[in-house]
Design an enzyme around this catalytic site. Structure first.
Site, PDB file in Angstrom:
ATOM      1  N   ASP A 174       0.858  -1.188   0.000  1.00 15.60           N
ATOM      2  CA  ASP A 174       0.000   0.000   0.000  1.00 15.60           C
ATOM      3  C   ASP A 174       0.891   1.234   0.000  1.00 15.60           C
ATOM      4  O   ASP A 174       1.853   1.306   0.774  1.00 15.60           O
ATOM      5  CB  ASP A 174      -0.898   0.014   1.237  1.00 15.60           C
ATOM      6  CG  ASP A 174      -1.945  -1.094   1.217  1.00 15.60           C
ATOM      7  OD1 ASP A 174      -2.024  -1.815   0.204  1.00 15.60           O
ATOM      8  OD2 ASP A 174      -2.673  -1.233   2.213  1.00 15.60           O
ATOM      9  N   ASP A 234     -15.116  -4.350  -0.952  1.00 12.37           N
ATOM     10  CA  ASP A 234     -14.638  -3.987   0.375  1.00 12.37           C
ATOM     11  C   ASP A 234     -15.847  -3.714   1.264  1.00 12.37           C
ATOM     12  O   ASP A 234     -16.674  -2.856   0.942  1.00 12.37           O
ATOM     13  CB  ASP A 234     -13.749  -2.744   0.303  1.00 12.37           C
ATOM     14  CG  ASP A 234     -12.572  -2.939  -0.644  1.00 12.37           C
ATOM     15  OD1 ASP A 234     -12.158  -4.099  -0.846  1.00 12.37           O
ATOM     16  OD2 ASP A 234     -12.061  -1.936  -1.168  1.00 12.37           O
TER      17      ASP A 234
END
Length: 240
Positions: free
Chosen positions: A8, A130
């Site tokens: 990330d 998500d």
């Protein structure tokens, strides 16, 4: 089952968050290429690269990191975060992404997402599902929708989606184990290739994801915190 480490990116650096909260940012390496090369050296072939700056800003920002990793490793990179327009997606593919993950835009503009599947093929488009309490969240997990995660996946399965990454936000970065019941429910009710993401805390979790039938699992903080070693992942790959 594919082993897919996560990198990330915020400000070009390799970070991790807890439950998607940007205030919990922890920097693990200022050079993502070093991290990617370690993965590659362990026999790992896949990488999940997320532009967290892009997710928050709603347009691609860290394409230079993607380009660098794609040029200097042989990793199969799926890229997500802030991909909202044709231009963003072209930049991602031109920068070396093999697949892209669409999340927020899949909630907000289904017609656009169908056009992407038609343009690039279902093999190159991954649906990012998500969720928290089975409700889909968007915009870097900052906004909640009223869509149930399984209904959301089924809807896109009918539109041609084959590959899905499902992240249980309540588990992400917490090292408390994966949402096995959620993933089992998805696998029972859909026919997609499911990649489990969030909460993987030990190598036993990885084997459990394989046992229930996941096509892959994304592993982030467990690697960076030393809960799962690259040697363990290498053994898993060799014995799979």
């Amino acid at each position: 089952m594919k082993i897919i480490p996560a990198i990330d990116i915020i400000d070009g650096k390799c970070v991790r968050l807890s439950k998607g909260d940007y205030n919990t940012k922890k920097i693990y390496n200022e050079n993502p290429l070093e991290v990617a090369k370690e993965f590659e050296g362990a026999g790992i072939e896949f990488l999940h690269l997320v532009d967290l700056d892009g997710a928050k800003s709603k347009h691609i920002i860290n394409q230079k990191v993607l380009e660098n990793l794609a040029k200097k490793t042989s990793l199969h990179i799926d890229f997500g975060g802030g991909l909202k327009t044709d231009k963003d997606i072209e930049i991602a593919f031109n920068s070396g992404a093999k697949q892209i993950t669409i999340g927020s835009i899949a909630v907000q503009n289904p017609e656009f997402c169908i056009s992407l599947i038609e343009k690039y093929s279902a093999k190159k488009i991954i649906l990012g599902a998500d969720c928290e309490n089975k409700k889909i969240k968007t915009a870097g997990w900052l906004e909640e929708s009223d869509k149930n995660v399984i209904d959301f996946i089924l809807d896109y399965q009918m539109k041609g989606i084959m590959n899905v990454i499902c992240t249980d936000i309540s588990k992400d970065g917490m090292l408390q184990g994966a949402s096995t019941e959620l993933y089992q429910d998805i696998l029972d009710k859909t026919t997609v290739q499911l990649v489990a993401s969030g909460g993987i805390s030990c190598i036993e979790d990885v084997y459990l994801m394989k046992e229930i039938g996941c096509a892959g699992t994304i592993i982030g903080k467990a690697i960076y915190e030393g809960k799962i070693s690259l040697n363990q992942l290498q053994n898993f790959i060799q014995n799979a």
